[in-house]
Design a protein around this motif. Structure first.
Motif, PDB file in Angstrom:
ATOM      1  N   LEU A  50     -21.623   9.976   8.036  1.00 47.72           N
ATOM      2  CA  LEU A  50     -21.435   9.496   9.408  1.00 47.72           C
ATOM      3  C   LEU A  50     -21.575  10.636  10.414  1.00 47.72           C
ATOM      4  N   ASP A  51     -22.016  10.286  11.619  1.00 45.12           N
ATOM      5  CA  ASP A  51     -22.052  11.268  12.698  1.00 45.12           C
ATOM      6  C   ASP A  51     -20.648  11.559  13.225  1.00 45.12           C
ATOM      7  N   ARG A  52     -19.761  10.587  13.056  1.00 39.91           N
ATOM      8  CA  ARG A  52     -18.422  10.655  13.620  1.00 39.91           C
ATOM      9  C   ARG A  52     -17.580  11.732  12.931  1.00 39.91           C
ATOM     10  N   HIS A  53     -16.854  12.518  13.711  1.00 40.62           N
ATOM     11  CA  HIS A  53     -15.845  13.394  13.133  1.00 40.62           C
ATOM     12  C   HIS A  53     -14.722  12.534  12.580  1.00 40.62           C
ATOM     13  N   CYS A  54     -14.370  12.739  11.325  1.00 43.56           N
ATOM     14  CA  CYS A  54     -13.382  11.879  10.669  1.00 43.56           C
ATOM     15  C   CYS A  54     -12.059  12.629  10.476  1.00 43.56           C
ATOM     16  N   THR A  55     -10.993  11.841  10.505  1.00 49.07           N
ATOM     17  CA  THR A  55      -9.638  12.388  10.476  1.00 49.07           C
ATOM     18  C   THR A  55      -9.027  12.202   9.096  1.00 49.07           C
ATOM     19  N   PRO A  56      -8.795  13.270   8.343  1.00 40.96           N
ATOM     20  CA  PRO A  56      -8.271  13.104   6.985  1.00 40.96           C
ATOM     21  C   PRO A  56      -6.799  12.645   6.969  1.00 40.96           C
ATOM     22  N   VAL A  57      -6.517  11.735   6.042  1.00 36.04           N
ATOM     23  CA  VAL A  57      -5.136  11.329   5.785  1.00 36.04           C
ATOM     24  C   VAL A  57      -4.566  12.318   4.781  1.00 36.04           C
ATOM     25  N   LEU A  58      -3.560  13.084   5.204  1.00 39.55           N
ATOM     26  CA  LEU A  58      -3.027  14.157   4.353  1.00 39.55           C
ATOM     27  C   LEU A  58      -1.780  13.740   3.588  1.00 39.55           C
ATOM     28  N   GLY A  59      -0.979  12.873   4.186  1.00 40.34           N
ATOM     29  CA  GLY A  59       0.260  12.476   3.527  1.00 40.34           C
ATOM     30  C   GLY A  59       0.714  11.115   4.007  1.00 40.34           C
ATOM     31  N   THR A  60       1.351  10.364   3.106  1.00 37.80           N
ATOM     32  CA  THR A  60       1.802   9.016   3.448  1.00 37.80           C
ATOM     33  C   THR A  60       3.163   8.757   2.824  1.00 37.80           C
ATOM     34  N   GLY A  61       3.949   7.954   3.498  1.00 37.57           N
ATOM     35  CA  GLY A  61       5.233   7.550   2.926  1.00 37.57           C
ATOM     36  C   GLY A  61       5.655   6.207   3.464  1.00 37.57           C
ATOM     37  N   THR A  62       6.232   5.400   2.604  1.00 39.36           N
ATOM     38  CA  THR A  62       6.740   4.082   3.002  1.00 39.36           C
ATOM     39  C   THR A  62       8.142   3.921   2.438  1.00 39.36           C
ATOM     40  N   SER A  63       9.008   3.258   3.177  1.00 33.87           N
ATOM     41  CA  SER A  63      10.300   2.886   2.618  1.00 33.87           C
ATOM     42  C   SER A  63      10.809   1.622   3.285  1.00 33.87           C
ATOM     43  N   ILE A  64      11.687   0.950   2.600  1.00 35.16           N
ATOM     44  CA  ILE A  64      12.393  -0.169   3.201  1.00 35.16           C
ATOM     45  C   ILE A  64      13.864   0.197   3.242  1.00 35.16           C
ATOM     46  N   LYS A  65      14.414   0.169   4.442  1.00 37.14           N
ATOM     47  CA  LYS A  65      15.843   0.398   4.603  1.00 37.14           C
ATOM     48  C   LYS A  65      16.472  -0.939   4.991  1.00 37.14           C
ATOM     49  N   HIS A  66      17.556  -1.320   4.305  1.00 38.73           N
ATOM     50  CA  HIS A  66      18.118  -2.644   4.550  1.00 38.73           C
ATOM     51  C   HIS A  66      19.625  -2.563   4.710  1.00 38.73           C
ATOM     52  N   THR A  67      20.299  -3.684   4.607  1.00 39.60           N
ATOM     53  CA  THR A  67      21.730  -3.699   4.916  1.00 39.60           C
ATOM     54  C   THR A  67      22.568  -3.224   3.735  1.00 39.60           C
ATOM     55  N   SER A  68      21.944  -2.891   2.627  1.00 36.32           N
ATOM     56  CA  SER A  68      22.649  -2.333   1.469  1.00 36.32           C
ATOM     57  C   SER A  68      23.836  -3.198   1.059  1.00 36.32           C
ATOM     58  N   GLY A  69      23.561  -4.469   0.888  1.00 39.22           N
ATOM     59  CA  GLY A  69      24.615  -5.372   0.435  1.00 39.22           C
ATOM     60  C   GLY A  69      25.795  -5.411   1.393  1.00 39.22           C
ATOM     61  N   GLY A  70      25.489  -5.400   2.697  1.00 41.29           N
ATOM     62  CA  GLY A  70      26.547  -5.513   3.686  1.00 41.29           C
ATOM     63  C   GLY A  70      27.212  -4.199   4.043  1.00 41.29           C
ATOM     64  N   ARG A  71      26.633  -3.067   3.633  1.00 44.29           N
ATOM     65  CA  ARG A  71      27.220  -1.765   3.997  1.00 44.29           C
ATOM     66  C   ARG A  71      26.265  -1.000   4.899  1.00 44.29           C
ATOM     67  N   ILE A  72      25.635  -1.693   5.812  1.00 40.25           N
ATOM     68  CA  ILE A  72      24.607  -1.056   6.641  1.00 40.25           C
ATOM     69  C   ILE A  72      25.158   0.149   7.399  1.00 40.25           C
ATOM     70  N   ASP A  73      24.346   1.200   7.445  1.00 37.30           N
ATOM     71  CA  ASP A  73      24.601   2.337   8.327  1.00 37.30           C
ATOM     72  C   ASP A  73      23.607   2.213   9.475  1.00 37.30           C
ATOM     73  N   LEU A  74      24.099   1.907  10.669  1.00 38.93           N
ATOM     74  CA  LEU A  74      23.211   1.635  11.803  1.00 38.93           C
ATOM     75  C   LEU A  74      22.638   2.898  12.428  1.00 38.93           C
ATOM     76  N   THR A  75      23.065   4.082  11.966  1.00 41.33           N
ATOM     77  CA  THR A  75      22.657   5.300  12.669  1.00 41.33           C
ATOM     78  C   THR A  75      21.448   5.983  12.061  1.00 41.33           C
ATOM     79  N   HIS A  76      20.876   5.416  11.012  1.00 42.12           N
ATOM     80  CA  HIS A  76      19.637   6.015  10.518  1.00 42.12           C
ATOM     81  C   HIS A  76      18.593   4.952  10.212  1.00 42.12           C
ATOM     82  N   THR A  77      17.355   5.419  10.090  1.00 42.59           N
ATOM     83  CA  THR A  77      16.217   4.533   9.857  1.00 42.59           C
ATOM     84  C   THR A  77      15.575   4.857   8.504  1.00 42.59           C
ATOM     85  N   GLY A  78      14.589   4.074   8.145  1.00 41.99           N
ATOM     86  CA  GLY A  78      13.868   4.311   6.897  1.00 41.99           C
ATOM     87  C   GLY A  78      13.034   5.579   6.916  1.00 41.99           C
TER      88      GLY A  78
END
Ligand SMILES: [Zn+2]
Lengths: 139, 395
Positions: free
Chosen positions: B234-262
């Motif tokens: 391609l003529d286009r300058h392409c942007t490499p994907v160097l690192g990836t991460g996924t997580s699901i943060k949930h209510t932990s069986g009713g013990r949710i900590d509202l001060t952090h994210t996934g």
């Protein structure tokens, strides 16, 4: 707009299923029952017939105290849809003395006075179908 | 759990060749499938590719009907690889991760990811109500008037309680976004606002004011990821994907900590795979459904200590140029665009613009070599899908 319960808030009926029927039947009789894991003792929330901590599918229901503490709260002042007329009202997480943090409303008081750490007590807000919603009022 | 680099890494094996953000913010005369097609065409043209080159298609809950099944037919694609992963507004970053993995494994050469929606002009919202009403948690959360803003307000209130975060500190996030949006002719809100204006705007759900909330816009966006071999053609300058991460943060069986994210889990995974640290990052696109979303995410990604987010975002730290961590230089969801109520796509698009040196000149980060894009889907108040991408300089 749903009907309003004694709390003055809407009481949209829940949708019980085979795993939660016991919970809702108890609320209709003014009792808060929770499932406790037979294997590790964890008190499970939301109610279900399995333990999210250890994977056990054996739980025993017990009557909880109905006491708790406000873990977080917000006065919702603007909201679209069927809750519009109910604003301002308090949306909250209450940490039950038995452990679970549950989504609820704090009722029976001036919304501006509700605060994190406040001691609260369950009130049962009946829905038209019979089951009651767990709401809380200052203890 | 310590983040570790997987034995087979995708690092650098997939590249973002095309990006597109629909310029419209109100699209009453376009159907949802048309908008998907518009953004697909835009991203493919940006890459120098056509629909016929696409062999993998990714869509989320905003795609109508059967998702990929419906859209592959509508678009006229011939795909041997599809993915309908649904994590709300972060889905498009998860798709990029999945596309990068499929490309690294040799299954895919050209992956197309699309997003479209019309929450402003009356199109149906994403996801079926039947799907949500049958969720096991539904009757224990939906009966209490939890609006989207109300849920995020619960997280903000608890963060303030534990760490002393203030409304003025949250407002700094909006102020930074607005200073960037003034340069974006497509931005839904282009006026620069002050901390005072944010904290005196109408309270929606304490402590979140109207100006703590993102905009509601029609529109969409698309990404095209390609293999190294395709990129080389391609003529286009392409942007490499160097690192990836996924997580699901949930209510932990009713013990949710509202001060952090996934992001506490997705971030370290992405940094480890990329082999970099937060200090190496030149620019960040942080999903900004609300000001509190940004503040908590920055903490959880490690740009500052937990609880220090309020202090960190003050004094123009997020502004470009000049801030220590320039963010959302398009104006983000707070000012520019939040198509389909899903902000992940536009986060990746602006990160790529920065790495190409194609951001607006007034907000371009000089020598931008490493960028991070982060998406949050679902709700800080209950369960969320979090996804982090670390992207390298376009070559
Ligand atoms: Zn157990």
């Amino acid at each position: 707009m749903s009907d309003l319960g004694p709390s003055g808030l809407p009481v949209p009926p829940p949708n019980p299923n085979l795993e939660t029927q016991r919970f809702w039947d108890a609320t209709a009789e003014g009792r808060l029952e929770l499932p406790r894991c037979d294997s590790c003792g964890h008190v499970v929330w939301y109610p279900r017939e399995r333990c999210d901590q250890c994977g056990s599918t054996s739980v025993t229901w017990f009557e909880a105290s109905g006491r708790g503490t406000v873990y977080s709260c917000t006065v919702t002042r603007r909201i679209p849809g069927s809750w519009r007329a109910a604003a301002p009202f308090v949306l909250a997480y209450v940490e039950l003395d038995e452990g679970p943090r549950v989504v609820t409303n704090i009722v029976g008081c001036d919304p501006e006075t509700v605060h994190i750490g406040q001691a609260v007590q369950v009130v049962f807000d009946p829905t038209p179908d019979g089951p009651a919603l767990l709401r809380f009022t200052p203890a | 759990m310590a983040a570790s680099v997987p034995p087979v890494t995708i690092r650098g094996k997939a590249l973002i060749a095309g990006v597109y953000e629909h310029p419209g913010r109100e699209l009453p005369d376009r159907t949802l499938p048309q908008i998907h097609a518009d953004v697909a065409a835009g991203a493919l043209a940006d890459a120098g590719l056509t629909l016929a080159d696409v062999d993998a298609y990714y869509s989320a809950g905003d795609a109508p009907g059967f998702g990929a099944l419906s859209m592959v037919e509508y678009l006229g694609l011939d795909c041997s690889y599809i993915d309908d992963t649904e994590t709300g507004g972060s889905a498009y970053l998860v798709h990029a991760q999945h596309a990068a993995a499929a490309i690294a494994a040799g299954h895919v050469n050209v992956a197309l990811i699309t997003l479209a929606g019309k929450p402003r002009t009356g199109g149906a919202g994403p996801g079926g109500s039947a799907r949500f009403s049958s969720a096991p948690e539904a009757s224990f959360e939906n009966q209490f008037g939890m609006s989207v803003s109300g849920g995020y307000a619960l997280a903000a209130a608890r963060h303030m309680h534990e760490f002393g975060t203030t409304s003025e500190q949250l407002a700094e996030v909006k102020v930074a976004a607005s200073t960037h949006a003034q340069h974006n002719p497509h931005a839904f809100l282009q006026d620069v606002v002050t901390v005072d204006e944010v904290v005196s705007s109408p309270m929606i759900s304490d402590p979140l004011h109207r100006l703590d909330c993102c905009v509601i816009t029609d529109g969409g966006g698309a990404l095209v990821l390609v293999s190294e071999a395709v990129a080389a053609s391609l003529d286009r300058h392409c942007t490499p994907v160097l690192g990836t991460g996924t997580s699901i943060k949930h209510t932990s069986g009713g013990r949710i900590d509202l001060t952090h994210t996934g992001a506490t889990r997705s971030g370290p995974l992405a940094f480890a795979e990329a082999g970099v640290t937060p200090a190496d990052i030149d620019y960040v696109s942080i999903y900004d459904s609300f000001t509190i979303t940004v503040l908590m995410t920055l903490e959880d990604l490690g740009f500052c200590a937990k609880g220090d987010g309020g202090r960190f975002v003050s004094d123009g730290a997020l502004q470009s140029p000049g801030g220590v961590l320039p963010f959302n230089t398009d104006g983000g969801g707070l000012c520019n665009n939040h198509p389909a109520n899903r902000g992940g796509m536009t986060k990746v698009v602006e990160a790529v613009r920065q790495l190409r040196g194609e951001a607006h000149a007034a907000v371009q980060v000089p020598d931008c070599e490493l960028a991070l894009a982060h998406g949050t889907g679902g709700s800080l108040a209950t369960r969320m899908g979090s996804a982090t991408l670390v992207l390298g300089r376009s070559t």
